[in-house]
Design a protein around this motif. Structure first.
Motif, PDB file in Angstrom:
ATOM      1  N   SER A  82       0.964  -1.058  -0.135  1.00  0.00           N
ATOM      2  CA  SER A  82       0.164   0.215  -0.106  1.00  0.00           C
ATOM      3  C   SER A  82       0.754   1.163  -0.372  1.00  0.00           C
ATOM      4  O   SER A  82       0.752   2.585  -0.404  1.00  0.00           O
ATOM      5  CB  SER A  82      -1.045  -0.070   1.030  1.00  0.00           C
ATOM      6  N   ASP A  83       1.907   1.760   0.994  1.00  0.00           N
ATOM      7  CA  ASP A  83       2.739   2.672   0.994  1.00  0.00           C
ATOM      8  C   ASP A  83       3.483   3.096  -0.815  1.00  0.00           C
ATOM      9  O   ASP A  83       3.697   3.753  -0.827  1.00  0.00           O
ATOM     10  CB  ASP A  83       3.884   2.141   1.561  1.00  0.00           C
ATOM     11  N   ARG A  84       3.880   1.224  -1.025  1.00  0.00           N
ATOM     12  CA  ARG A  84       4.406   1.241  -2.908  1.00  0.00           C
ATOM     13  C   ARG A  84       3.260   2.450  -3.523  1.00  0.00           C
ATOM     14  O   ARG A  84       4.201   2.997  -3.854  1.00  0.00           O
ATOM     15  CB  ARG A  84       4.928   0.014  -2.951  1.00  0.00           C
ATOM     16  N   VAL A  85       2.416   1.906  -3.708  1.00  0.00           N
ATOM     17  CA  VAL A  85       1.380   1.991  -4.146  1.00  0.00           C
ATOM     18  C   VAL A  85       1.805   3.620  -3.969  1.00  0.00           C
ATOM     19  O   VAL A  85       0.866   3.654  -5.601  1.00  0.00           O
ATOM     20  CB  VAL A  85       0.186   1.665  -4.282  1.00  0.00           C
ATOM     21  N   ASP A  86       1.010   4.571  -2.887  1.00  0.00           N
ATOM     22  CA  ASP A  86       0.748   5.472  -2.806  1.00  0.00           C
ATOM     23  C   ASP A  86       1.968   5.982  -3.253  1.00  0.00           C
ATOM     24  O   ASP A  86       1.917   7.543  -3.438  1.00  0.00           O
ATOM     25  CB  ASP A  86       1.409   5.683  -1.292  1.00  0.00           C
ATOM     26  N   GLN A  87       3.310   5.596  -3.413  1.00  0.00           N
ATOM     27  CA  GLN A  87       4.180   6.432  -3.715  1.00  0.00           C
ATOM     28  C   GLN A  87       3.840   6.800  -4.839  1.00  0.00           C
ATOM     29  O   GLN A  87       4.944   7.473  -5.557  1.00  0.00           O
ATOM     30  CB  GLN A  87       5.691   5.421  -3.243  1.00  0.00           C
ATOM     31  N   GLN A  88       4.614   5.559  -6.016  1.00  0.00           N
ATOM     32  CA  GLN A  88       3.909   5.715  -6.997  1.00  0.00           C
ATOM     33  C   GLN A  88       3.331   6.852  -7.340  1.00  0.00           C
ATOM     34  O   GLN A  88       3.223   7.103  -8.715  1.00  0.00           O
ATOM     35  CB  GLN A  88       3.647   3.907  -7.191  1.00  0.00           C
TER      36      GLN A  88
END
Length: 143
Positions: A82-88
């Motif tokens: 979820s954090d990676r998707v938010d960053q992306q």
């Protein structure tokens, strides 16, 4: 003959009495053996049941602990994803914003260039049209 018979009956009676006592003793021993065996089987069954219950409880505890560990691990992985998707998504938003800004600036530059070119061409055209009109007036005035 009667004494012999009596002696034989007496011996037989003594033998029967001895066998009855022996059977009574063996019956009592058998009863004690059955009681002891039954008690031993009951104790063994209770012990086995207790050990089985303890083992089942241990397996349940271990399984619950492992499931909680798996759940925590999966939760951490999902949070990481979820954090990676938010960053992306944030990066994509920034990239799109930058690209849109560049596109608008480029379009503005091209419109400015086109306007400047149009103004230069229009001015040249107007000069030429003015000269033509003046030449036409001179020709009409000469006639």
């Amino acid at each position: 003959f009667s004494t012999v018979m009596q002696k034989s009956i007496s011996d037989s009676h003594a033998s029967t009495e001895s066998q009855r006592e022996s059977l009574a003793k063996q019956s009592q021993q058998l009863e004690e053996t059955v009681t002891n065996t039954s008690s031993h089987i009951q104790q063994q069954t209770e012990t086995l049941f207790q050990r089985t219950s303890e083992r089942v409880e241990q397996v349940i505890t271990d399984t619950n602990r492992k499931l909680e560990e798996i759940l925590r691990d999966q939760s951490a992985r999902l949070q990481g994803n979820s954090d990676r998707v938010d960053q992306q998504m944030q990066q994509l938003d920034k990239d799109l914003e930058r690209q849109l800004k560049n596109s608008i600036e480029s379009l503005g530059t091209q419109l400015t260039s086109l306007s400047t070119h149009f103004a230069a061409e229009y001015e040249s055209f107007m000069d030429m049209l003015t000269r033509f009109a003046n030449a036409l007036k001179r020709i009409e005035g000469a006639q």
